[in-house]
Design a protein around this motif. Structure first.
Motif: not given
Length: 118
Positions: A102-118
């Motif tokens: 309701g206030w217009g504040d919305n922040y997101r980071g650049q992300g961090t990659q998670v890879t699950v693999s054998a």
């Protein structure tokens, strides 16, 4: 200036664990929503976990099934996502999001990659 910075991603084998961190700076409102989202290649973004500050009890996406835990260290302005029993389908970019509905504040980071693999 608000900054949101994620870290902690990496490559892990199925069944393994990772702990993601999200450091928030410059955001000092007493009530807001903190969320972890993820987006896999070719798929839509989905909510992993959410905490309505100043609440103490997070909610989780159905797929989590008790494997992940969102926590907060308010002294360090840091949120964590402890992920256990990881599956291949957990592979995605994980994002931290801070917003005030309701206030217009919305922040997101650049992300961090998670890879699950054998």
């Amino acid at each position: 200036q608000v900054q949101v910075v994620e870290s902690g991603g990496g490559l892990v084998q199925p069944g393994g664990s990772l702990r993601l961190s999200c450091i928030v700076s410059g955001f000092t409102y007493p009530t807001y929503v903190m969320s972890w989202y993820r987006q896999a290649a070719g798929k839509e973004r989905e909510l992993v976990a959410r905490l309505d500050i100043p609440g103490k009890y997070p909610s989780y996406g159905d797929f989590v099934k008790g494997r992940f835990t969102l926590s907060r260290d308010s002294t360090k302005n840091t949120f964590y996502l402890q992920m256990n029993t990881l599956k291949v389908e957990d592979t995605a970019m994980y994002y931290c999001n801070i917003r005030r509905p309701g206030w217009g504040d919305n922040y997101r980071g650049q992300g961090t990659q998670v890879t699950v693999s054998a």
